[in-house]
Write a protein that holds these residues in place. Structure first.
Motif, short mmCIF file in Angstrom:
data_model
loop_
_atom_site.label_atom_id
_atom_site.label_comp_id
_atom_site.label_asym_id
_atom_site.label_seq_id
_atom_site.Cartn_x
_atom_site.Cartn_y
_atom_site.Cartn_z
N HIS A 265 0.82 -1.22 0.00
CA HIS A 265 0.00 0.00 0.00
C HIS A 265 0.85 1.27 0.00
CE1 HIS A 265 1.06 -0.35 4.23
NE2 HIS A 265 0.63 0.89 4.42
N LEU A 266 2.12 1.14 0.41
CA LEU A 266 2.99 2.32 0.47
C LEU A 266 3.62 2.65 -0.88
CD1 LEU A 266 4.90 1.70 3.83
CD2 LEU A 266 3.11 3.40 3.40
N ILE A 269 2.14 5.59 -2.86
CA ILE A 269 2.32 6.84 -2.13
C ILE A 269 3.75 7.34 -2.26
CG2 ILE A 269 2.34 7.87 0.18
CD1 ILE A 269 0.00 6.05 0.89
N GLU A 286 -1.34 7.85 5.18
CA GLU A 286 -0.77 6.79 4.34
C GLU A 286 -1.61 5.51 4.30
OE1 GLU A 286 3.98 7.92 4.38
OE2 GLU A 286 3.26 6.24 5.61
N ASN A 287 -2.51 5.33 5.28
CA ASN A 287 -3.36 4.15 5.29
C ASN A 287 -4.76 4.41 4.74
OD1 ASN A 287 -1.49 2.26 6.44
ND2 ASN A 287 -1.75 3.29 8.40
N PRO A 289 -7.47 4.53 2.10
CA PRO A 289 -7.69 3.94 0.76
C PRO A 289 -7.83 5.01 -0.32
CG PRO A 289 -9.06 2.84 2.39
CD PRO A 289 -8.46 4.03 3.08
N ILE A 292 -4.29 6.15 -1.10
CA ILE A 292 -3.55 5.08 -1.77
C ILE A 292 -3.97 4.95 -3.22
CG2 ILE A 292 -3.13 2.59 -1.82
CD1 ILE A 292 -3.50 2.68 1.28
N TRP A 293 -5.27 4.82 -3.44
CA TRP A 293 -5.76 4.64 -4.80
C TRP A 293 -5.61 5.90 -5.64
CZ3 TRP A 293 -6.26 0.10 -6.87
CH2 TRP A 293 -6.53 -0.99 -6.04
N CYS A 295 -3.13 8.15 -5.31
CA CYS A 295 -1.72 8.20 -5.71
C CYS A 295 -1.44 7.17 -6.80
CB CYS A 295 -0.82 7.95 -4.50
SG CYS A 295 -0.79 9.30 -3.29
N ALA A 296 -2.01 5.99 -6.66
CA ALA A 296 -1.81 4.95 -7.68
C ALA A 296 -2.33 5.40 -9.04
CB ALA A 296 -2.49 3.65 -7.24
#
Length: 512
Positions: A265-266, A269, A286-287, A289, A292-293, A295-296
């Motif tokens: 997951h990191l 980010i 950072e945790n 969702p 995370i998504w 940034c992805a």
């Protein structure tokens, strides 16, 4: 360009600030816990104790060799002086970063030239890399990070030169690439991913684009490949013969106890943070969702657009980009799926920052041109100024009230005030403490093979500590809970517990 030069000067002044300011900044401003582990080994090498820790009593390979050997030079010149040598350490790190500016600019110029050959853009990439707050810390952390980025990009530039010469390339150029590949591995062992990617792309290019045949391809690639292995061989042999594995003990230690995919997951980010150095993501987010998504999506979108455009533009530089991307994929998979130490993921991926910044700038050019038309250069320059200003502003965070600082000197201060220099101390985190108190035994296995073996066979370190010569245990305040486990309170007692400063100290019962 004057704005670029001003930013570069400011970035250099910031890096040299600890030297001018002196103590405590010299020993605390950039220096990290793991950085001090490497410096302890470097100092021991310089004063004749070999590659070791714990006052020369425990041999170790838990470092990256190139940086460790370079960092040994200031200690050799000063006779092992722990304070004065830090000046040399800062100068080496700053020099590697300055070298990084020029190689990053050169790579950016080659990649961006088919899109726009204005010289300001490559310099902008180099400047964002140089003053980005996370990247700046990574290059000045008393570790190999800045040196690694410098030699890795240098190897990619040499690869670009070799590809450009095609069938007329000389063996001298091929051997130079092989030498840089070996040095890249010594700079950081995961450089093996980059070396593998370079040689794989090189082989495919020779076979299919140049069409020189299998025999000539083998004749061209084998000598530099052998040279790269010869350069890496002493380190690999040392690791295997003396420590039982070509992977350094620090790698085994940081992977110990890791669960599959725990860092996955990191990855988006950290890639996002290196793609946009002026936009670090708060740890508290950072945790999420959404983060995370998000940034992805940004990273994949930018890289997809960039790679498609670079491939369409053509030229051999696209093959260099492909090798760099393959390196990034390998690093992301390795550290995302099979490794522990989540707090190091940003540093592990920082070697990808030059490529990620280049990709972001390329997409920025296309976006601003689509939105603003002929004024896109002016608008993008203004946005670039804002990005650099934000990066520079974030460099002021260490000076704000309540900044955490180095995080380990409260342990050092207590030991220096209460424990004689000849008394053995143990701790899980022994980088900073072990540098300033020679007789310190590492307990997480990063540089101590015996401690790692105890963790692997017994599941904890308590029995190892009980049988050791350790009199004091000193670390962050959580170590006080050790007395609650397996009758450990029969061996050690808590002598100080100060959560407010993150400190606890245990002492062996009956010790004077």
């Amino acid at each position: 360009m004057s704005f670029i030069y001003a930013g570069l000067i400011l970035g250099l002044v910031y890096r040299l600030f600890p030297i001018v300011a002196g103590q405590p900044y010299l020993s605390q401003f950039f220096m990290t816990e793991d950085g001090y582990l490497m410096l302890t080994v470097a100092r021991n090498m310089a004063i004749g104790l070999g590659m070791s820790v714990s006052d020369g009593t425990i041999p170790t390979n838990g470092v990256q060799p190139l940086a460790t050997f370079l960092f040994a030079v200031p200690y050799w010149l000063t006779g092992g002086d722990k304070v004065q040598s830090l000046v040399g350490i800062h100068l080496i790190a700053a020099s590697a970063a300055v070298g990084g500016v020029f190689v990053v600019r050169a790579l950016a110029a080659r990649v961006l030239a088919p899109r726009d050959d204005d010289p300001v853009w490559p310099w902008l990439v180099a400047l964002l890399w140089f003053v980005g707050p996370l990247l700046l810390d990574h290059t000045m952390n008393a570790l190999e990070t800045g040196i690694y980025t410098f030699v890795a990009v240098l190897a990619l530039l040499k690869f670009a030169q070799v590809l450009e010469k095609g069938a007329t390339v000389s063996m001298r150029d091929c051997l130079a690439l092989g030498a840089l590949s070996g040095i890249t591995f010594l700079a950081r062992n995961d450089g093996a991913f980059l070396v593998t990617a370079i040689f794989a792309v090189w082989a495919l290019d020779s076979l299919f684009r140049q069409g020189i045949g299998i025999a000539r391809t083998v004749g061209r690639l084998v000598p530099p490949g052998v040279l790269s292995l010869l350069i890496a061989a002493p380190w690999l042999i040392n690791n295997k013969v003396n420590f039982g594995s070509i992977v350094p003990i620090s790698g085994w230690s940081q992977a110990f106890g890791a669960t599959f995919g725990q860092n996955l997951h990191l990855i988006p980010i950290k890639l996002f943070e290196h793609m946009f150095p002026m936009l670090p993501v708060p740890t508290s987010m950072e945790n999420s969702p959404f983060v995370i998504w998000g940034c992805a999506a940004v990273v994949l979108g930018v890289m997809g657009w960039f790679l498609r455009a670079v491939w369409i533009k053509g030229g051999t530089i696209r093959l260099v980009v492909i090798a760099y991307v393959l390196h990034g994929i390998a690093l992301s998979a390795y550290y995302g799926l099979n490794f522990g130490a989540p707090h190091f993921v940003s540093r592990y991926l920082s070697v990808l920052a030059p490529l990620l910044i280049i990709a972001a700038l390329w997409c920025g050019m296309d976006l601003f041109r689509a939105v603003t038309g002929e004024r896109w250069r002016t608008v993008l320059r203004l946005a670039s100024v804002a990005a650099v200003v934000l990066s520079v502003a974030l460099l002021g965070r260490p000076f704000l009230p309540g900044a955490n600082g180095q995080g380990h000197f409260q342990v050092v201060d207590w030991i220096e005030a209460n424990v004689p220099s000849d008394v053995w101390v143990g701790a899980v985190q022994t980088g900073t403490l072990g540098y300033w108190h020679d007789r310190t035994i590492n307990l997480d296995g990063k540089v101590n093979p015996e401690a790692l073996a105890a963790l692997q066979t017994e599941g904890d370190i308590l029995n190892y500590v009980s049988k050791s010569q350790i009199i004091y245990l000193a670390d962050w305040h959580g170590i006080a809970r050790w007395v609650e486990k397996n009758d450990f309170d029969q061996v050690f007692e808590v002598v100080t517990h100060q959560p407010e400063i993150n400190l606890a100290v245990l002492k062996r019962r009956g010790a004077p």
